[in-house]
Design an enzyme around this catalytic site. Structure first.
Site, PDB file in Angstrom:
ATOM      1  N   HIS A  96      38.389  24.144  39.532  1.00  0.00           N
ATOM      2  CA  HIS A  96      38.521  24.995  40.702  1.00  0.00           C
ATOM      3  C   HIS A  96      37.577  26.437  40.477  1.00  0.00           C
ATOM      4  O   HIS A  96      37.604  27.174  41.284  1.00  0.00           O
ATOM      5  CB  HIS A  96      39.834  25.785  40.380  1.00  0.00           C
ATOM      6  CG  HIS A  96      40.946  24.804  40.483  1.00  0.00           C
ATOM      7  ND1 HIS A  96      41.347  24.048  41.582  1.00  0.00           N
ATOM      8  CD2 HIS A  96      42.078  24.654  39.545  1.00  0.00           C
ATOM      9  CE1 HIS A  96      42.007  23.461  41.445  1.00  0.00           C
ATOM     10  NE2 HIS A  96      42.902  23.513  40.423  1.00  0.00           N
ATOM     11  N   ASP A 150      42.741  14.519  39.872  1.00  0.00           N
ATOM     12  CA  ASP A 150      43.730  15.762  39.525  1.00  0.00           C
ATOM     13  C   ASP A 150      44.536  15.923  40.785  1.00  0.00           C
ATOM     14  O   ASP A 150      44.199  15.551  41.818  1.00  0.00           O
ATOM     15  CB  ASP A 150      42.842  16.958  39.205  1.00  0.00           C
ATOM     16  CG  ASP A 150      43.888  18.047  38.659  1.00  0.00           C
ATOM     17  OD1 ASP A 150      43.612  18.139  37.364  1.00  0.00           O
ATOM     18  OD2 ASP A 150      44.473  18.689  39.404  1.00  0.00           O
ATOM     19  N   HIS A 167      45.475  18.448  41.963  1.00  0.00           N
ATOM     20  CA  HIS A 167      44.946  19.821  42.698  1.00  0.00           C
ATOM     21  C   HIS A 167      43.551  19.447  43.309  1.00  0.00           C
ATOM     22  O   HIS A 167      42.903  18.740  42.683  1.00  0.00           O
ATOM     23  CB  HIS A 167      45.059  21.062  41.944  1.00  0.00           C
ATOM     24  CG  HIS A 167      46.290  21.444  41.180  1.00  0.00           C
ATOM     25  ND1 HIS A 167      46.870  21.034  39.803  1.00  0.00           N
ATOM     26  CD2 HIS A 167      47.271  21.950  41.743  1.00  0.00           C
ATOM     27  CE1 HIS A 167      47.790  21.311  39.455  1.00  0.00           C
ATOM     28  NE2 HIS A 167      48.175  21.966  40.608  1.00  0.00           N
ATOM     29  N   ASP A 189      47.546  15.765  35.710  1.00  0.00           N
ATOM     30  CA  ASP A 189      48.931  16.350  36.182  1.00  0.00           C
ATOM     31  C   ASP A 189      49.296  15.478  37.478  1.00  0.00           C
ATOM     32  O   ASP A 189      50.080  15.988  38.143  1.00  0.00           O
ATOM     33  CB  ASP A 189      48.446  17.646  36.488  1.00  0.00           C
ATOM     34  CG  ASP A 189      47.127  18.151  37.260  1.00  0.00           C
ATOM     35  OD1 ASP A 189      46.480  17.065  37.777  1.00  0.00           O
ATOM     36  OD2 ASP A 189      46.536  19.368  37.342  1.00  0.00           O
TER      37      ASP A 189
HETATM   38 ZN   LIG Z   1      45.397  20.113  38.311  1.00  0.00          ZN
END
Ligand SMILES: [Zn+2]
Length: 340
Positions: A154, A191, A193, A278
């Site tokens: 991120h 992931d 996200h 995740d």
């Molecule tokens: Zn994540």
């Protein structure tokens, strides 16, 4: 018929005479795990999901595989400021230093908790990927796994967010280009996200194919299929958003039907994985339903791409994964496959 382990033990004596026991074993292993204990020094508040316990659980599994002779654990070096500057701005690095020194609890640029030694941990995490890239590019190991935190995908040039300080995998990709003259890198991100930081870093770069599957709508909100990169990188950002509840059917299909042909046309010289777990069923921060077996199959798919186009060179970098037992189990399945 000897098992692989027996073979390794029986040949150690001969090989040790030539190259030293640990080196010989490492060369016979399919993978090396890169781990610097300094990554434990980043300490968000006790109830935070991104905790040092994540790495402790992963390391327990890694040590089991090490004892079985299936991999070796390597201590990497911390990143230098010059290496961080491959991706991040001088101003951002100054800001991180200043805010940690001032005792801030969170990074002002985004939702990343800080503690006294967060910079040491973040430099260790980025350096771990640099060290793993060096090992793979110089043939010391075909594949590597980086047991790192804080995660990185991120973080963009000027902003940390989403538990991330420096973009570990982006630094690794840029280091491969600079030090090893790698012209084309694939970064595959599974992931849950969206890897918005990685996308931003390579938005108009042209040397990186960024392929991302992620839950949508979900944090951080980016990752529409319409986001495809710009300039030289037009078409090299490939986003695959899926709704909560998605799993094997959607994600393996995307990898098989979209990544495989994209990689065949891009022909990466190095394969990197933003390995966030995740996306596994039961994670508290995501609602995908991938299983350990699905991660095995995703790993196999990336290994095939690496062998077909990149001389087998693959570096996997831990991102998210917040159910401690689930994370450890998924990582074990993943690196067990890298070990062969
Ligand atoms: Zn994540």
């Amino acid at each position: 018929m000897l098992t692989r382990r027996e073979f390794l033990y029986q040949t150690t004596g001969t090989l040790a005479a030539i190259a030293g026991a640990s080196t010989a074993l490492a060369q016979k292993s399919g993978t090396q795990v890169f781990y610097d204990r300094s990554v434990l020094l980043h300490q968000p508040p006790a109830d935070h999901p991104e905790s040092p316990q994540r790495i402790n659980a992963v390391l327990t599994k890694v040590r089991q595989l090490e004892q079985q002779g299936r991999l070796s654990v390597i201590t990497p070096h911390a990143a230098t400021e010059e290496e961080i500057l491959l991706v991040h701005s001088t101003d951002y690095i100054k800001k991180v230093r200043a805010e940690i020194a001032a005792g801030r609890q969170t990074l002002s640029t985004g939702d990343t908790e800080l503690s006294r030694d967060s910079l040491t941990a973040a430099l260790a995490a980025a350096g771990t990927v640099v060290s793993a890239v060096d090992a793979v590019m110089t043939g010391r190991t075909p594949t590597a796994f980086c047991a790192v935190r804080p995660p990185g995908h991120h973080a963009s040039a000027n902003r940390g967010m989403g538990f991330c300080i420096f973009n570990n995998i982006a630094i690794g990709a840029r280091h491969a280009a600079k030090r090893h003259r790698v012209n084309r890198v694939l970064i595959a991100d599974w992931d849950v996200h969206h890897g918005n930081g990685t996308q931003e870093v390579f938005w108009s770069d042209g040397s990186v194919l960024f392929f991302d599957v992620h839950q949508h709508p979900w944090y951080p909100g980016t990752g529409s299929p319409a986001e495809q990169g710009d300039g030289k990188a037009r078409g090299l950002i490939v986003n695959n958003p899926f709704p909560a509840g998605s799993g094997r059917a959607q994600i393996l299909k995307a990898f098989r039907e979209r990544l495989v042909p994209a990689a065949a046309s891009f022909k990466p010289e190095l394969v990197l994985i933003s390995a966030g777990f995740d996306s596994r069923a039961g994670d508290p921060l995501g609602q995908f339903t991938l299983t350990d077996q699905d991660f095995v199959e995703l790993t196999d798919l990336l290994l095939v791409i690496a062998r077909e186009h990149a001389g087998g060179r693959l570096v996997s970098v831990l991102e998210g994964g917040y159910a401690i037992d689930g994370l450890a189990s998924a990582v074990s399945a993943h690196i067990g496959r890298l070990a062969g």
